[in-house]
Design an enzyme around this catalytic site. Structure first.
Site, PDB file in Angstrom:
ATOM      1  N   ASP A   1     -11.594   7.382   6.311  1.00 35.36           N
ATOM      2  CA  ASP A   1     -11.639   6.838   7.049  1.00 35.36           C
ATOM      3  C   ASP A   1     -10.579   7.144   8.211  1.00 35.36           C
ATOM      4  O   ASP A   1      -8.938   6.870   7.980  1.00 35.36           O
ATOM      5  CB  ASP A   1     -10.419   6.262   5.451  1.00 35.36           C
ATOM      6  CG  ASP A   1      -9.521   5.395   5.911  1.00 35.36           C
ATOM      7  OD1 ASP A   1      -9.854   4.029   6.297  1.00 35.36           O
ATOM      8  OD2 ASP A   1      -7.801   5.157   5.207  1.00 35.36           O
TER       9      ASP A   1
ATOM     10  N   ASP B   1     -10.153   5.172  10.871  1.00 32.64           N
ATOM     11  CA  ASP B   1      -8.836   3.763  11.274  1.00 32.64           C
ATOM     12  C   ASP B   1     -10.138   3.903  12.911  1.00 32.64           C
ATOM     13  O   ASP B   1      -9.212   4.038  13.955  1.00 32.64           O
ATOM     14  CB  ASP B   1      -7.595   3.621  11.510  1.00 32.64           C
ATOM     15  CG  ASP B   1      -7.556   3.093   9.469  1.00 32.64           C
ATOM     16  OD1 ASP B   1      -8.115   1.977   9.834  1.00 32.64           O
ATOM     17  OD2 ASP B   1      -6.953   3.977   8.627  1.00 32.64           O
TER      18      ASP B   1
ATOM     19  N   ASP C   1      -7.378  -3.485  11.119  1.00 33.57           N
ATOM     20  CA  ASP C   1      -5.983  -2.543  10.672  1.00 33.57           C
ATOM     21  C   ASP C   1      -7.061  -1.169  10.961  1.00 33.57           C
ATOM     22  O   ASP C   1      -7.713  -0.610  10.439  1.00 33.57           O
ATOM     23  CB  ASP C   1      -6.208  -2.057   8.775  1.00 33.57           C
ATOM     24  CG  ASP C   1      -5.224  -1.285   8.814  1.00 33.57           C
ATOM     25  OD1 ASP C   1      -4.956  -0.317   9.566  1.00 33.57           O
ATOM     26  OD2 ASP C   1      -4.999  -0.655   7.095  1.00 33.57           O
TER      27      ASP C   1
ATOM     28  N   TRP D   1       1.179  -1.305   0.637  1.00 38.19           N
ATOM     29  CA  TRP D   1       0.299   0.185  -0.416  1.00 38.19           C
ATOM     30  C   TRP D   1       0.996   1.588  -0.092  1.00 38.19           C
ATOM     31  O   TRP D   1       2.179   1.478   0.709  1.00 38.19           O
ATOM     32  CB  TRP D   1      -1.050   0.173   1.079  1.00 38.19           C
ATOM     33  CG  TRP D   1      -2.084   1.521   1.611  1.00 38.19           C
ATOM     34  CD1 TRP D   1      -2.803   1.924   0.555  1.00 38.19           C
ATOM     35  CD2 TRP D   1      -1.673   2.561   2.009  1.00 38.19           C
ATOM     36  NE1 TRP D   1      -3.102   3.475   0.822  1.00 38.19           N
ATOM     37  CE2 TRP D   1      -1.833   3.876   1.713  1.00 38.19           C
ATOM     38  CE3 TRP D   1      -0.326   2.741   3.278  1.00 38.19           C
ATOM     39  CZ2 TRP D   1      -2.093   4.837   2.329  1.00 38.19           C
ATOM     40  CZ3 TRP D   1      -0.262   4.295   3.231  1.00 38.19           C
ATOM     41  CH2 TRP D   1      -1.284   5.238   3.264  1.00 38.19           C
TER      42      TRP D   1
ATOM     43  N   LYS E   1      -7.152   2.387  -2.232  1.00 40.25           N
ATOM     44  CA  LYS E   1      -7.465   3.600  -1.537  1.00 40.25           C
ATOM     45  C   LYS E   1      -8.119   4.929  -2.102  1.00 40.25           C
ATOM     46  O   LYS E   1      -8.058   5.095  -3.612  1.00 40.25           O
ATOM     47  CB  LYS E   1      -6.259   4.037  -0.784  1.00 40.25           C
ATOM     48  CG  LYS E   1      -6.974   5.245   0.586  1.00 40.25           C
ATOM     49  CD  LYS E   1      -5.864   5.395   1.357  1.00 40.25           C
ATOM     50  CE  LYS E   1      -6.614   6.240   2.526  1.00 40.25           C
ATOM     51  NZ  LYS E   1      -5.140   6.098   3.650  1.00 40.25           N
TER      52      LYS E   1
ATOM     53  N   ASP F   1      -9.400  -2.288   2.152  1.00 39.51           N
ATOM     54  CA  ASP F   1      -9.857  -1.907   3.519  1.00 39.51           C
ATOM     55  C   ASP F   1     -11.129  -1.732   3.470  1.00 39.51           C
ATOM     56  O   ASP F   1     -11.317  -0.466   2.505  1.00 39.51           O
ATOM     57  CB  ASP F   1      -8.519  -1.012   3.355  1.00 39.51           C
ATOM     58  CG  ASP F   1      -8.805  -0.602   4.708  1.00 39.51           C
ATOM     59  OD1 ASP F   1      -9.585  -0.136   5.365  1.00 39.51           O
ATOM     60  OD2 ASP F   1      -7.608  -0.275   5.891  1.00 39.51           O
TER      61      ASP F   1
ATOM     62  N   GLU G   1      -3.183  -3.337  -1.731  1.00 39.81           N
ATOM     63  CA  GLU G   1      -4.033  -2.553  -1.091  1.00 39.81           C
ATOM     64  C   GLU G   1      -4.963  -1.092  -2.164  1.00 39.81           C
ATOM     65  O   GLU G   1      -4.007  -0.239  -2.346  1.00 39.81           O
ATOM     66  CB  GLU G   1      -3.904  -2.393  -0.019  1.00 39.81           C
ATOM     67  CG  GLU G   1      -4.942  -1.500   0.862  1.00 39.81           C
ATOM     68  CD  GLU G   1      -4.548  -1.346   2.241  1.00 39.81           C
ATOM     69  OE1 GLU G   1      -3.328  -1.687   2.811  1.00 39.81           O
ATOM     70  OE2 GLU G   1      -5.052  -0.754   3.772  1.00 39.81           O
TER      71      GLU G   1
ATOM     72  N   HIS H   1      -8.433  -5.632   5.229  1.00 43.63           N
ATOM     73  CA  HIS H   1      -7.875  -4.548   6.400  1.00 43.63           C
ATOM     74  C   HIS H   1      -9.158  -4.094   7.031  1.00 43.63           C
ATOM     75  O   HIS H   1      -9.862  -3.982   6.193  1.00 43.63           O
ATOM     76  CB  HIS H   1      -7.384  -3.479   5.996  1.00 43.63           C
ATOM     77  CG  HIS H   1      -5.870  -3.752   5.997  1.00 43.63           C
ATOM     78  ND1 HIS H   1      -5.001  -2.506   5.462  1.00 43.63           N
ATOM     79  CD2 HIS H   1      -5.267  -4.865   5.756  1.00 43.63           C
ATOM     80  CE1 HIS H   1      -3.527  -3.514   5.531  1.00 43.63           C
ATOM     81  NE2 HIS H   1      -3.976  -4.469   5.474  1.00 43.63           N
TER      82      HIS H   1
ATOM     83  N   HIS I   1     -11.345   2.220   3.027  1.00 43.37           N
ATOM     84  CA  HIS I   1     -10.893   2.825   1.427  1.00 43.37           C
ATOM     85  C   HIS I   1     -12.291   3.302   0.707  1.00 43.37           C
ATOM     86  O   HIS I   1     -11.883   3.058  -0.650  1.00 43.37           O
ATOM     87  CB  HIS I   1      -9.837   2.365   1.492  1.00 43.37           C
ATOM     88  CG  HIS I   1      -8.739   2.249   2.544  1.00 43.37           C
ATOM     89  ND1 HIS I   1      -7.019   1.808   1.595  1.00 43.37           N
ATOM     90  CD2 HIS I   1      -8.829   2.335   3.138  1.00 43.37           C
ATOM     91  CE1 HIS I   1      -6.565   2.386   3.019  1.00 43.37           C
ATOM     92  NE2 HIS I   1      -7.021   2.643   3.889  1.00 43.37           N
TER      93      HIS I   1
HETATM   94  C1  RNT Z   1      -3.928   3.622   5.245  1.00 45.33           C
HETATM   95  C2  RNT Z   1      -4.160   1.450   4.792  1.00 45.33           C
HETATM   96  C3  RNT Z   1      -2.555   1.187   5.232  1.00 45.33           C
HETATM   97  C4  RNT Z   1      -2.348   1.428   6.191  1.00 45.33           C
HETATM   98  C5  RNT Z   1      -1.070   0.333   7.137  1.00 45.33           C
HETATM   99  C6  RNT Z   1      -0.124   1.233   7.959  1.00 45.33           C
HETATM  100  O1  RNT Z   1      -4.418   3.919   5.170  1.00 45.33           O
HETATM  101  O2  RNT Z   1      -4.874   1.337   5.046  1.00 45.33           O
HETATM  102  O3  RNT Z   1      -3.242  -0.568   5.038  1.00 45.33           O
HETATM  103  O4  RNT Z   1      -3.458   1.671   7.292  1.00 45.33           O
HETATM  104  O5  RNT Z   1      -0.239   0.148   6.429  1.00 45.33           O
HETATM  105 ZN    ZN Z   2      -5.125  -0.636   5.331  1.00 50.06          ZN
END
Ligand code: RNT
Ligand code: ZN
Length: 418
Positions: free
Chosen positions: A294, A296, A326, A184, A227, A259, A225, A286, A262
């Protein structure tokens, strides 16, 4: 009533729906979920001093952040103690451990810089997943790494990716468990770009070069990955959904990684899981909780989390979906955040395993949507809590007492880190 009594009664109730709770518990015990090391230190790592970059952000300054590999390992051990279920350890390259006075840049990383992590993983019977770190580094040039127009920059990051393939294979060899290596980058631009194709072509070639590093495909599973946007990278993301999905689809052995933070707010990854399973032998996830963006946040046992787990279980794909957490929350006790998130995903999986999926599918195929709805609603009221508690018990942890452990550890360890 003892837990055993409550469980026996729940088991009987579930059996009426054709669900075998004993089998669900046994099954879940063996399903690995990747535990991300970066919740313990706000994605800081050990190889640099600068800020977190790449369009991702932690917020909050709750005390107790791990500052050294030893502290991070101690904290991870607390999460292991407080959570049921099988784990894999998910590392980022920025968590390399150097000897006193030693340092190498990311393009020169070697397996030996992760030997202590291997020792730690072995101690806890865990496989290891890995992530090259394409952010928080002075060689990120103008917000770009693998897609940079500057050849030297690109080369540095390609070499980093290749080094990570070698390290991933080392992890697989040492632990005997395949290593999922996720690519990523935060590459993109704040404002409307004049060229969208150029960076994507460079990104594509760069990932191909990384993957050309010789590796045993049974041991290293690279993934890409996607986004949609990041902070400061709002207008254009090089590794968009279409880009990464097309890349994975056209490069054998490369998995798509979704993820669930994303995508656009009304898109759901639960629906995308079976879509990809129709084409890919394996996919990666993720698991996070996006709040308006996003962000988290800590994963909870909420509707979409449950729906994602249901799709994996219903598709009989527990062995085809590489699941990793994640998220990073620095505003509350980090070990509690880690623990709650891991437990939430375990709950989602167990609850999916305790769903009468075959009956529901049959009703759908008979076009009996009336009863599909009814049964789905009925299942929500079954005594899942008792099955969950039994699962925790069988895994040697408790539903109720773990937080007391976390509080004690905070008093004795976390709050002394100043
Ligand atoms: C970022 C991605 C990625 C990170 C990690 C730390 O938006 O989700 O996966 O969160 O690699
Ligand atoms: Zn991620």
């Amino acid at each position: 009533m003892t837990l055993q009594d409550r469980y026996e009664s729940a088991k009987e109730i579930y059996a009426k729906y054709g669900v075998d709770t004993d089998a669900a518990i046994e099954k879940l015990k063996d399903i690995p979920v990747s535990l991300h090391c970066w919740q313990g230190d706000d994605v800081t790592g050990f190889d640099h001093d600068g800020p977190l970059t790449g369009g991702i952000q932690t917020t909050g300054n709750y005390p107790g952040k791990a500052r050294t590999p030893e502290e991070l390992m101690m904290d991870i051990e607390q999460v292991i103690i407080n959570t049921p279920g099988k784990k894999k350890l998910n590392l980022h390259a920025s968590y390399a451990i150097f000897e006193e006075g030693e340092f190498v840049d990311r393009d020169k990383l070697e397996p030996k810089h992760f030997a202590k992590w291997v020792e730690f993983a072995k101690k806890h019977n865990m496989g290891i997943d890995f992530n090259p770190t394409f952010f928080s580094h002075d060689k990120v040039k103008d917000g770009l790494t693998l897609s940079s127009p500057d050849e030297k920059t690109r080369k540095f990051w390609i070499d980093h990716g290749k080094a990570c393939i070698r390290i991933s294979e080392y992890f697989a060899n040492e632990t005997g468990i395949p290593c999922v290596m996720n690519i990523w980058t935060g590459d993109g631009s704040k404002d409307i770009p004049a060229d969208r194709l150029g960076p994507r072509e460079r990104y594509k070639t760069a990932i191909e070069e990384i993957l050309s590093e010789p590796h045993d495909k049974a041991k290293v599973k690279p993934c890409v990955e996607s986004k949609v946007f990041g902070i400061g990278v709002e207008s254009y993301t090089v590794g968009s959904a279409e880009f990464t999905l097309s890349f994975a689809a056209t490069h054998e052995g490369c998995l798509p990684l979704m993820d669930n933070g994303h995508y656009h707010p009304t898109e759901v990854v639960s629906d995308k899981i079976p879509a990809l399973l129709a084409f890919f032998p394996e996919i990666a996830l993720h698991i996070t909780r996006p709040v308006r963006w996003d962000s988290d946040h800590v994963v909870l046992f909420d509707d979409e989390t449950r729906e994602m787990a249901k799709e994996i279980v219903r598709s009989d794909a527990l062995d085809r979906v590489n699941m990793a957490l994640d998220y990073f929350d620095a505003s509350i006790n980090r070990i509690s955040a880690w623990t709650v998130g891991f437990r939430s995903w375990q709950k989602a999986l167990l609850s999916a395993l305790c769903t009468p999926n075959a009956t529901l599918k049959k009703l759908q195929d008979e076009n009996n949507w009336t009863e599909v709805m009814l049964l789905m609603e009925e299942v929500k009221m079954l005594p899942f809590g008792d099955v969950w508690e039994m699962y925790c018990e069988k895994c040697g942890t408790t539903e109720r007492e773990w937080f007391a452990n976390v509080k004690k550890y905070e008093q004795e360890v976390g709050l002394k880190r100043i």
